[in-house]
Design a protein around this motif. Sequence first.
Motif, PDB file in Angstrom:
ATOM      1  N   ARG A  10       0.848  -1.197   0.000  1.00  0.00           N
ATOM      2  CA  ARG A  10       0.000   0.000   0.000  1.00  0.00           C
ATOM      3  C   ARG A  10       0.874   1.234   0.000  1.00  0.00           C
ATOM      4  O   ARG A  10       2.094   1.147  -0.031  1.00  0.00           O
ATOM      5  N   VAL A  12       2.517   4.313   1.891  1.00  0.00           N
ATOM      6  CA  VAL A  12       2.948   4.592   3.260  1.00  0.00           C
ATOM      7  C   VAL A  12       3.935   5.761   3.230  1.00  0.00           C
ATOM      8  O   VAL A  12       4.613   5.985   2.217  1.00  0.00           O
ATOM      9  N   GLN A  13       4.005   6.502   4.313  1.00  0.00           N
ATOM     10  CA  GLN A  13       4.943   7.626   4.382  1.00  0.00           C
ATOM     11  C   GLN A  13       6.350   7.128   4.696  1.00  0.00           C
ATOM     12  O   GLN A  13       6.526   6.077   5.335  1.00  0.00           O
ATOM     13  N   GLY A  16       7.844   4.895   7.734  1.00  0.00           N
ATOM     14  CA  GLY A  16       6.821   3.970   8.201  1.00  0.00           C
ATOM     15  C   GLY A  16       7.195   2.512   7.991  1.00  0.00           C
ATOM     16  O   GLY A  16       8.299   2.194   7.522  1.00  0.00           O
ATOM     17  N   SER A  17       6.262   1.630   8.333  1.00  0.00           N
ATOM     18  CA  SER A  17       6.472   0.191   8.250  1.00  0.00           C
ATOM     19  C   SER A  17       5.341  -0.491   7.503  1.00  0.00           C
ATOM     20  O   SER A  17       4.210   0.014   7.479  1.00  0.00           O
ATOM     21  N   LEU A  18       5.678  -1.626   6.897  1.00  0.00           N
ATOM     22  CA  LEU A  18       4.699  -2.487   6.250  1.00  0.00           C
ATOM     23  C   LEU A  18       5.114  -3.928   6.470  1.00  0.00           C
ATOM     24  O   LEU A  18       6.311  -4.214   6.590  1.00  0.00           O
ATOM     25  N   ASN A  84      10.701  -1.993   7.750  1.00  0.00           N
ATOM     26  CA  ASN A  84      10.702  -0.848   8.665  1.00  0.00           C
ATOM     27  C   ASN A  84      11.533   0.287   8.080  1.00  0.00           C
ATOM     28  O   ASN A  84      12.347   0.087   7.178  1.00  0.00           O
ATOM     29  N   SER A  91      10.064   2.038  -3.024  1.00  0.00           N
ATOM     30  CA  SER A  91       8.834   1.923  -3.820  1.00  0.00           C
ATOM     31  C   SER A  91       9.058   1.005  -5.010  1.00  0.00           C
ATOM     32  O   SER A  91      10.022   1.182  -5.771  1.00  0.00           O
ATOM     33  N   VAL A 120       4.119  -1.466  -3.454  1.00  0.00           N
ATOM     34  CA  VAL A 120       4.509  -0.672  -2.285  1.00  0.00           C
ATOM     35  C   VAL A 120       4.925   0.703  -2.779  1.00  0.00           C
ATOM     36  O   VAL A 120       5.787   0.818  -3.650  1.00  0.00           O
ATOM     37  N   VAL A 122       6.168   4.437  -1.264  1.00  0.00           N
ATOM     38  CA  VAL A 122       6.616   5.186  -0.088  1.00  0.00           C
ATOM     39  C   VAL A 122       6.712   6.653  -0.477  1.00  0.00           C
ATOM     40  O   VAL A 122       7.498   7.025  -1.355  1.00  0.00           O
TER      41      VAL A 122
END
Length: 124
Positions: A10, A12-13, A16-18, A84, A91, A120, A122
Motif C-alpha cells: 500500500r 505509506v509515508q 513507516g512500516s509495512l 521498517n 517503492s 509498495v 513510499v
Amino acid sequence: QVQLVESGGRLVQAGGSLRLSCTVSGRSMSIFGMGWFRQVTGKEREFVAADSWRGGSSTYEDSVKGRFTISRDSATNTVYLQMNTLRPEDSAVYYCGAERLGLGSIDKDAYNYWGQGTQVTVSS
C-alpha cells in the motif's frame, strides 16, 4: 500446482512500516527456498531478501539490511517481509518467489514459482 499470493502492499509515508505476506498453496512451503524481489517499471527485478528451506539462514540486499526481515510461518504456509524505516527508493512492486532447490538464492532465475506482486509506494 504451486501458487503464491502476495498481499500487504500500500501507500505509506517515509519512515513507516509495512508487512508483506506471501501464502503458498499446492505444496508445503517447507521444501522451498523463499525469496522476496522487487521491480520498478523499466528495470530488472532485483533481489531483496531470501531464506533457505531450513530457515535460520537469511540473506539480504545491502540497502535493506537492518530494516527488512524475512520470516516464515509453517502453520499457515506463509512467508513474510517486515519492512521498517521505509524510504521512497523502496517503492516498487514486490514479488514473492519459491525455489525448488531450497537454497534461498539471490538470483531471480533460480526461482521456479512467482506470485503476482503487490505494490509498495513510499511517499517522501
